[in-house]
Design an enzyme around this catalytic site. Structure first.
Site, short mmCIF file in Angstrom:
data_model
loop_
_atom_site.label_atom_id
_atom_site.label_comp_id
_atom_site.label_asym_id
_atom_site.label_seq_id
_atom_site.Cartn_x
_atom_site.Cartn_y
_atom_site.Cartn_z
N TYR A 1 0.67 -1.34 0.13
CA TYR A 1 0.12 -0.18 0.04
C TYR A 1 0.33 1.48 0.45
CZ TYR A 1 -3.79 3.11 1.39
OH TYR A 1 -4.72 4.06 1.09
N THR B 1 -13.91 4.66 6.31
CA THR B 1 -14.23 4.10 5.32
C THR B 1 -14.52 2.10 6.17
OG1 THR B 1 -12.37 3.74 4.12
CG2 THR B 1 -13.61 5.92 3.86
#
Length: 247
Positions: A153, A187
């Site tokens: 990531y 989220t």
């Protein structure tokens, strides 16, 4: 005569992407949204202004075929201001290097890097006649700070930052680009982080605390700030930005 704004947004079915699409639509933009699924609720709220392409951005052959068909050029042909928001992204695989599955690595690099860069290049070519054209990569603090367990990531988000820096040095005939970190947003990705075992992500407790203490921004709050910035004269003055540091 009012300015016509057309926007391409990826990953619009949930979280920050859905909030970004909603924020742009509420400001009278027309959107071509790209995701694996459609957003029926958003389409019902903005009939005729949300156009959806069902594509898995990990399938680079399918994305390449779709781009070769000229869909972007047809959509962008009639606008004064055109926008590309590369929002779609994924966190997995999480964990030490030896535990990372090769297929999961390939999927993350496809979604987080290859697809945004392919879309940016196709967008630049298709929007050459537009007087105002802007590319926003949705980056992360992980692009600028290394985290244990997040090597993929971190690396993929850093790639977006460096892409924006290099593109900004080119002669792009007025195209503005910025890789923008949206802050820590509540989220599904945050839920995924909090569900990760400590041995795979040793800093998980920091994110548990952010949630417990109400320090996460809502997708709507972050989207509003991002769209304000995207549409402002300041956008593109620097190739990277953090929404938390903007006035």
């Amino acid at each position: 005569m009012p300015q016509t704004t057309l926007a391409i947004v990826t990953g619009h079915t949930r979280g920050l992407g859905a909030a970004l699409a909603d924020a742009l639509l509420s400001r009278d933009a027309e959107i071509l949204a790209i995701s694996r699924k459609r957003n029926a609720a958003l389409a019902a709220r903005y009939p005729g202004r949300l156009h959806e392409a069902e594509l898995d951005l990990a399938d680079l052959s399918a994305l390449g075929a779709w781009l070769s068909d000229g869909a972007l050029g047809r959509f962008l042909a009639r606008a004064d201001r055109v926008l590309l928001v590369n929002n779609a992204g994924m966190l997995a695989p999480v964990g030490p290097l030896a535990d990372q599955d090769a297929g999961a690595v390939a999927r993350a690099v496809s979604v987080n890097v290859a697809a945004p860069l392919m879309l940016a290049a196709a967008f630049a070519a298709a929007s050459a006649q537009a007087p105002d054209r802007r590319v926003a990569h949705i980056s992360s603090g992980a692009a600028r700070n290394a985290y244990p367990g997040w090597s993929i990531y971190c690396a993929t988000k850093a790639a977006l930052d460096h892409h924006a820096r290099a593109v900004a040095l080119d002669d792009n005939r007025g195209l503005r680009i910025c890789s923008v970190a949206p802050g820590v947003v509540d989220t599904d990705m945050q839920a995924e982080i909090r569900g990760t075992a400590l041995e795979r992500f040793p800093l998980r407790e920091r994110f548990d605390t952010l949630k417990r203490e109400g320090q996460l921004a809502t997708p709507e709050q972050s989207a509003s700030k991002l769209v304000d910035f995207l549409l402002s004269d300041a956008f593109g003055s620097s190739p990277t930005a953090d929404i938390r540091e903007l006035g």
